[in-house]
Design a protein around this motif. Structure first.
Motif, PDB file in Angstrom:
ATOM      1  N   PRO A 437      28.193 -48.587  -2.882  1.00 24.54           N
ATOM      2  CA  PRO A 437      28.376 -47.157  -2.616  1.00 24.54           C
ATOM      3  C   PRO A 437      29.799 -46.661  -2.830  1.00 24.54           C
ATOM      4  O   PRO A 437      30.015 -45.453  -2.903  1.00 24.54           O
ATOM      5  N   ARG A 438      30.746 -47.562  -2.947  1.00 27.93           N
ATOM      6  CA  ARG A 438      32.147 -47.160  -3.179  1.00 27.93           C
ATOM      7  C   ARG A 438      32.494 -47.023  -4.646  1.00 27.93           C
ATOM      8  O   ARG A 438      33.553 -46.479  -4.986  1.00 27.93           O
ATOM      9  N   ILE A 439      31.620 -47.556  -5.533  1.00 28.56           N
ATOM     10  CA  ILE A 439      31.965 -47.693  -6.952  1.00 28.56           C
ATOM     11  C   ILE A 439      31.120 -46.744  -7.788  1.00 28.56           C
ATOM     12  O   ILE A 439      29.886 -46.797  -7.724  1.00 28.56           O
ATOM     13  N   PRO A 440      31.725 -45.862  -8.593  1.00 28.82           N
ATOM     14  CA  PRO A 440      30.943 -44.909  -9.395  1.00 28.82           C
ATOM     15  C   PRO A 440      29.952 -45.605 -10.313  1.00 28.82           C
ATOM     16  O   PRO A 440      30.212 -46.695 -10.835  1.00 28.82           O
ATOM     17  N   PHE A 441      28.818 -44.952 -10.519  1.00 30.71           N
ATOM     18  CA  PHE A 441      27.745 -45.512 -11.330  1.00 30.71           C
ATOM     19  C   PHE A 441      27.136 -44.406 -12.177  1.00 30.71           C
ATOM     20  O   PHE A 441      26.816 -43.328 -11.668  1.00 30.71           O
ATOM     21  N   GLY A 442      26.983 -44.664 -13.466  1.00 31.33           N
ATOM     22  CA  GLY A 442      26.365 -43.696 -14.369  1.00 31.33           C
ATOM     23  C   GLY A 442      26.187 -44.320 -15.737  1.00 31.33           C
ATOM     24  O   GLY A 442      26.681 -45.418 -16.008  1.00 31.33           O
ATOM     25  N   GLY A 443      25.482 -43.615 -16.612  1.00 33.04           N
ATOM     26  CA  GLY A 443      25.114 -44.188 -17.904  1.00 33.04           C
ATOM     27  C   GLY A 443      25.921 -43.656 -19.070  1.00 33.04           C
ATOM     28  O   GLY A 443      26.632 -42.649 -18.965  1.00 33.04           O
ATOM     29  N   ALA A 444      25.790 -44.344 -20.195  1.00 33.85           N
ATOM     30  CA  ALA A 444      26.353 -43.926 -21.472  1.00 33.85           C
ATOM     31  C   ALA A 444      25.209 -43.648 -22.443  1.00 33.85           C
ATOM     32  O   ALA A 444      24.060 -43.989 -22.183  1.00 33.85           O
ATOM     33  N   LYS A 445      25.530 -43.008 -23.550  1.00 29.42           N
ATOM     34  CA  LYS A 445      24.549 -42.676 -24.584  1.00 29.42           C
ATOM     35  C   LYS A 445      23.341 -41.969 -23.947  1.00 29.42           C
ATOM     36  O   LYS A 445      23.521 -41.084 -23.100  1.00 29.42           O
ATOM     37  N   GLN A 446      22.118 -42.350 -24.331  1.00 33.01           N
ATOM     38  CA  GLN A 446      20.951 -41.626 -23.819  1.00 33.01           C
ATOM     39  C   GLN A 446      20.463 -42.161 -22.469  1.00 33.01           C
ATOM     40  O   GLN A 446      19.345 -41.849 -22.038  1.00 33.01           O
ATOM     41  N   SER A 447      21.302 -42.926 -21.798  1.00 39.82           N
ATOM     42  CA  SER A 447      20.994 -43.327 -20.427  1.00 39.82           C
ATOM     43  C   SER A 447      21.463 -42.287 -19.413  1.00 39.82           C
ATOM     44  O   SER A 447      21.400 -42.531 -18.200  1.00 39.82           O
ATOM     45  N   GLY A 448      21.917 -41.141 -19.894  1.00 39.45           N
ATOM     46  CA  GLY A 448      22.221 -40.050 -18.983  1.00 39.45           C
ATOM     47  C   GLY A 448      23.696 -39.756 -18.867  1.00 39.45           C
ATOM     48  O   GLY A 448      24.537 -40.358 -19.537  1.00 39.45           O
ATOM     49  N   TYR A 449      24.009 -38.807 -17.967  1.00 36.59           N
ATOM     50  CA  TYR A 449      25.404 -38.455 -17.724  1.00 36.59           C
ATOM     51  C   TYR A 449      25.575 -37.985 -16.295  1.00 36.59           C
ATOM     52  O   TYR A 449      24.624 -37.639 -15.596  1.00 36.59           O
ATOM     53  N   GLY A 450      26.833 -38.000 -15.872  1.00 33.24           N
ATOM     54  CA  GLY A 450      27.160 -37.720 -14.480  1.00 33.24           C
ATOM     55  C   GLY A 450      27.323 -39.024 -13.718  1.00 33.24           C
ATOM     56  O   GLY A 450      26.755 -40.054 -14.078  1.00 33.24           O
ATOM     57  N   LEU A 451      28.125 -38.981 -12.659  1.00 36.70           N
ATOM     58  CA  LEU A 451      28.394 -40.164 -11.849  1.00 36.70           C
ATOM     59  C   LEU A 451      27.842 -40.002 -10.447  1.00 36.70           C
ATOM     60  O   LEU A 451      27.832 -38.908  -9.874  1.00 36.70           O
ATOM     61  N   GLU A 452      27.374 -41.127  -9.899  1.00 34.66           N
ATOM     62  CA  GLU A 452      26.960 -41.193  -8.510  1.00 34.66           C
ATOM     63  C   GLU A 452      27.853 -42.201  -7.793  1.00 34.66           C
ATOM     64  O   GLU A 452      28.484 -43.047  -8.424  1.00 34.66           O
ATOM     65  N   PHE A 453      27.893 -42.097  -6.441  1.00 32.15           N
ATOM     66  CA  PHE A 453      28.587 -43.029  -5.547  1.00 32.15           C
ATOM     67  C   PHE A 453      30.094 -42.745  -5.491  1.00 32.15           C
ATOM     68  O   PHE A 453      30.703 -42.269  -6.442  1.00 32.15           O
ATOM     69  N   GLY A 454      30.660 -43.093  -4.359  1.00 35.89           N
ATOM     70  CA  GLY A 454      32.092 -42.985  -4.155  1.00 35.89           C
ATOM     71  C   GLY A 454      32.599 -41.552  -4.197  1.00 35.89           C
ATOM     72  O   GLY A 454      31.835 -40.585  -4.081  1.00 35.89           O
ATOM     73  N   VAL A 455      33.893 -41.426  -4.367  1.00 38.93           N
ATOM     74  CA  VAL A 455      34.514 -40.102  -4.421  1.00 38.93           C
ATOM     75  C   VAL A 455      33.972 -39.295  -5.591  1.00 38.93           C
ATOM     76  O   VAL A 455      33.693 -38.088  -5.456  1.00 38.93           O
ATOM     77  N   GLU A 456      33.787 -39.933  -6.745  1.00 40.83           N
ATOM     78  CA  GLU A 456      33.283 -39.204  -7.911  1.00 40.83           C
ATOM     79  C   GLU A 456      31.869 -38.684  -7.666  1.00 40.83           C
ATOM     80  O   GLU A 456      31.508 -37.599  -8.140  1.00 40.83           O
ATOM     81  N   GLY A 457      31.063 -39.452  -6.931  1.00 39.38           N
ATOM     82  CA  GLY A 457      29.725 -38.994  -6.602  1.00 39.38           C
ATOM     83  C   GLY A 457      29.737 -37.779  -5.693  1.00 39.38           C
ATOM     84  O   GLY A 457      28.914 -36.869  -5.842  1.00 39.38           O
ATOM     85  N   LEU A 458      30.666 -37.740  -4.736  1.00 40.43           N
ATOM     86  CA  LEU A 458      30.796 -36.553  -3.884  1.00 40.43           C
ATOM     87  C   LEU A 458      31.230 -35.337  -4.713  1.00 40.43           C
ATOM     88  O   LEU A 458      30.670 -34.236  -4.559  1.00 40.43           O
ATOM     89  N   LYS A 459      32.207 -35.527  -5.570  1.00 41.51           N
ATOM     90  CA  LYS A 459      32.692 -34.419  -6.390  1.00 41.51           C
ATOM     91  C   LYS A 459      31.576 -33.830  -7.259  1.00 41.51           C
ATOM     92  O   LYS A 459      31.541 -32.620  -7.508  1.00 41.51           O
TER      93      LYS A 459
END
Length: 469
Positions: A437-459
């Motif tokens: 939950p502390r480490i941002p998670f998200g995809g590249a290419k056609q796996s999507g966009y946007g980040l979840e988790f951590g400070v970036e997920g809150l933003k």
């Protein structure tokens, strides 16, 4: 704390249309799910919009305290929630499965509540002072999948609530009971109307994506559905976080110890019986250790019991639905017909009830085989032989998806060098699919966009606002 029967009764509709949900391991009825329509969605959105301003006005500290209490509520009902999840989704209670998922719900609620997010001073030179703040979006639409229905719902709603938003949740039609029960428990600690569940079909999801009162949509699911959401959301210029399909590659370097990495490789591929977006779905192994890795993986796979989820001995369960069972069957049969070697599995028992597909490892397979190029999303792992690192990296990067990837090696510096060449949102070293939950998670290419988790997920669940002056 409610008993299991009381929890199920609390989410069973007293009136209106319902649909019987069946256990994918046994075919037995689990419960009755409401069949909501667009009218129900409109009511939920209106209620959320009415509740949101007061919730936003409470501020971060009060909202975080409510999320911590919600985490406590989840833990009080943990066994009941895990039992329902196991019966509806199919995953066993033990291993990285139902109890693990419910525990993850509490952990992510606490992480969202506890992650600091302070205004950022971007310029302060004596003449100009500019601060970056994040304000609530308003109402967030959360559309979740059937593979991790409870935990991914929490990934969506916890940061949304922390940032002052209200949420309307649309669960998968395959696993609505789990999400209804989870939100019922969480709502014991939240204001009325702030979070609601609309358990409907595609018409509900389509309306949610285009609804003018929804400021953001969070979606986890297929790339095809993600593209449809992008189109539906365009007219209202919605913010989106999309975690879409993946076909994650793992590369085993020639210096890796086959025995040491075998169990990590297994769970990277077969967590939740392979039904995980960021699971290891194609494994590239150097020719020097290829046979040894195949042998060690086969030994681990043979020792992992599969069966009905409420049996405490099992750690692998059925596929959640017939559609997914048929996809895995088709891909494994295509591999077999091409001449690939089935190391273990590949022959489901037609007499066994439920959608059980045996743990399957496929060796000596061509990189262009459908089992490699298509996301199987089930318990079948192709193992591809390579001779040079450049070849392995090129093959790993060849597809149009890039959610995760992994590199396996005893040389950390070399593993990091290879990792930097891979086109994926996350590259793990000597592990795969491990989220934090502390480490941002998200995809590249056609796996999507946007980040979840951590400070970036809150933003990502706020509207950036600069105060300049």
């Amino acid at each position: 704390m409610e008993t299991y029967d009381a929890l199920l009764a609390a989410i069973t509709p007293e009136s209106g249309p319902t649909r019987t949900i069946l256990n994918p391991a046994t075919g037995e009825a689990v419960g009755e799910a409401p069949v909501h329509g667009v009218r129900d969605l409109e009511a939920a959105v209106a209620e959320a919009a009415a509740a949101q301003p007061a919730w936003a006005a409470l501020g971060h500290d009060v909202r975080s305290a409510a999320l911590l209490r919600a985490a406590d509520a989840v833990e009080r009902s943990a066994e009941e929630l895990a039992t329902l999840l196991s019966r509806e989704q199919g995953k066993p209670l033990n291993g990285p499965n139902a109890r693990f998922e419910v525990g993850g719900c509490a952990a992510w609620l606490r992480a969202a509540a506890s992650t600091p997010l302070e205004p950022e001073t971007v310029v302060d030179d004596g003449e100009t002072r500019a601060e970056l703040h994040y304000r609530p979006i308003g109402v967030v639409g959360a559309i979740g999948p059937w593979n991790w229905p409870m935990m991914i719902t929490v990934w969506q709603i916890a940061p949304a609530l922390r940032m002052g938003n209200a949420v309307v949740v649309k669960p998968s039609e395959f696993t609505p009971l789990s999400v209804l029960a989870l939100i019922h428990v969480i709502n014991q600690e939240l204001p009325e109307g702030l979070v609601s569940v609309v358990s409907g079909g595609r018409d509900v999801g389509a309306r949610l994506a285009e609804h003018p009162a929804i400021g953001k949509v969070m979606f986890t699911g297929s790339t095809a559905t993600g593209k449809a959401i992008i189109k539906s959301s365009a007219d209202t210029v919605k913010r989106l976080t999309l975690e879409l399909g993946g076909n994650d590659a793992g590369i085993v370097l020639p210096d890796a110890d086959p025995t040491a990495i075998a169990e990590g490789l297994f769970w990277g591929a077969f967590i939740n019986t392979g039904q995980t977006c960021a699971a290891l779905k194609r494994l590239y192994v150097h020719e020097d250790i290829y046979d040894d890795v195949c042998a060690e993986l086969t030994a681990v796979a043979a020792a992992m019991p599969m069966g009905e989820g409420l049996d405490e001995n099992n750690v692998l369960g059925p596929l959640q639905n017939k559609q997914q069972f048929d996809i895995v069957s088709r891909l494994v049969e295509a591999a077999r017909e091409s001449g690939a070697r089935i190391l273990i599995g590949g022959n489901p028992d037609a007499e066994q009830p439920g959608y059980f597909y045996p743990t399957t490892l496929v060796a000596d397979i061509d990189n262009n085989n459908p089992l490699v190029t298509e996301e199987q999303f089930g318990p079948a792992l192709p193992i591809i032989r390579y001779s040079s690192i450049d070849e392995a990296v090129a093959q790993a990067n060849a597809l149009d998806v890039g959610l995760g990837a992994s590199v396996w090696s005893g040389n950390l510096a070399e593993a990091r060098n290879v990792a930097a060449r891979l086109q994926a949102g996350t590259v793990w070293i000597n592990k795969h699919g491990v989220v934090d939950p502390r480490i941002p998670f998200g995809g590249a290419k056609q796996s999507g966009y946007g980040l979840e988790f951590g400070v970036e997920g809150l933003k990502a669940l706020g509207v950036p606002q600069v105060i300049n002056g």
